[in-house]
Design a protein around this motif. Structure first.
Motif, mmCIF file in Angstrom:
data_model
loop_
_atom_site.group_PDB
_atom_site.id
_atom_site.type_symbol
_atom_site.label_atom_id
_atom_site.label_comp_id
_atom_site.label_asym_id
_atom_site.label_seq_id
_atom_site.Cartn_x
_atom_site.Cartn_y
_atom_site.Cartn_z
ATOM 1 N N LEU A 1 0.816 -1.378 0.261
ATOM 2 C CA LEU A 1 -0.073 -0.058 -0.134
ATOM 3 C C LEU A 1 0.761 1.244 -0.010
ATOM 4 N N THR A 2 1.969 1.142 0.779
ATOM 5 C CA THR A 2 2.785 2.347 0.872
ATOM 6 C C THR A 2 3.489 2.771 -0.465
ATOM 7 N N ALA A 3 4.053 1.417 -1.166
ATOM 8 C CA ALA A 3 4.466 1.688 -2.567
ATOM 9 C C ALA A 3 3.493 2.168 -3.537
ATOM 10 N N TRP A 4 2.148 1.676 -3.290
ATOM 11 C CA TRP A 4 1.131 2.351 -4.419
ATOM 12 C C TRP A 4 1.083 3.994 -3.961
ATOM 13 N N ARG A 5 0.978 4.268 -2.761
ATOM 14 C CA ARG A 5 0.896 5.714 -2.656
ATOM 15 C C ARG A 5 2.063 6.369 -3.091
ATOM 16 N N LYS A 6 3.239 5.929 -3.116
ATOM 17 C CA LYS A 6 4.193 6.746 -3.663
ATOM 18 C C LYS A 6 4.189 6.842 -5.328
ATOM 19 N N ARG A 7 3.509 5.391 -5.762
ATOM 20 C CA ARG A 7 3.250 5.563 -7.269
ATOM 21 C C ARG A 7 2.282 6.578 -7.530
#
Ligand code: GSH
Length: 215
Positions: free
Chosen positions: A181-187
């Motif tokens: 989820l954190t990686a998605w938010r960054k993306r």
């Protein structure tokens, strides 16, 4: 084309991001909004077009529509490229469901937090925070094998980045250890259509003496 949104509107932000993703030549007008008086006095076009008296409202010649999801559908039909729904029938159904879940399953917990003004002792607040946490976990698991919620980047992602920004503002931020989820938010925040809209919401909070969530 004119889009009426608000400086602190979750649903308006969805429509603003969609317009930017499509690269549409569209005037974005922020209706008057204050923390004290909210949307009063109502913008005359909102009053005329939307019996629910809410933003966003989109005006495009004879087309005068309201509701962020209706606006998504209109934009997709009128400006098919870049596509923001997947191409397959099944994938589209799933993406549409995820967009609806963000608005109608996840986001209502924000209203509960807002009502309690962040008082975490309230049982309703605790229940809302538990629902938010469970939803974040569900999204984290979903994002384990894909970059975006429905595989391709879609309106479902736009809806959820907006809803999760507001929820985080009221104390329901995702656990950074939810790595997918954190990686998605960054993306999401790396997208030129997304970042300015989310940053503007954060700035509005800061300018009004409120603490913006980390984004
Ligand atoms: N389902 C609608 C919801 C729209 C909505 O709730 N808009 C809020 C701002 S985010 C609003 O205009 N509220 C008016 C008010 O609180 O008086 C959508 O997707 O556009």
């Amino acid at each position: 084309m004119k889009l009426l949104s608000g400086p602190l509107s979750m649903f308006g932000a969805k429509a603003q991001i969609a317009v930017a993703e499509k690269g549409i030549d569209c005037e974005i007008e922020m209706v008057s909004f204050t923390l004290k008086d909210r949307y009063s006095p109502l913008h005359p076009d909102v009053l005329r077009v939307n019996p629910k008296k809410q933003v966003p409202v989109l005006i495009d010649g004879p087309v005068e529509i309201f509701d962020s999801t209706q606006i998504f559908e209109y934009l997709e039909d009128k400006f098919p490229k870049p596509a923001l729904w997947p191409s397959g029938v099944e994938a589209r159904a799933i993406a549409r469901l995820m967009e609806l879940k963000s608005d109608e399953v996840f986001f209502p917990s924000f209203a509960v937090l807002l009502q309690a003004l962040g008082d975490t002792q309230e049982p309703e607040t605790q229940s809302a925070l538990a629902k938010i946490t469970a939803y974040y976990r569900e999204m984290d698991a979903l994002l384990a094998d894909r970059d975006y919620i429905a595989g391709d980047y879609t309106y479902a992602d736009i809806a959820f980045i907006c809803a999760s920004f507001f929820t985080a503002f009221m104390g329901g931020a995702p656990d950074p250890e939810l790595l997918h989820l954190t990686a998605w938010r960054k993306r999401m925040m790396a997208r030129p259509a997304v970042a300015p809209v989310i940053h503007a919401l954060a700035e509005y909070l800061t300018e009004n003496g409120l603490r913006a969530p980390s984004i």
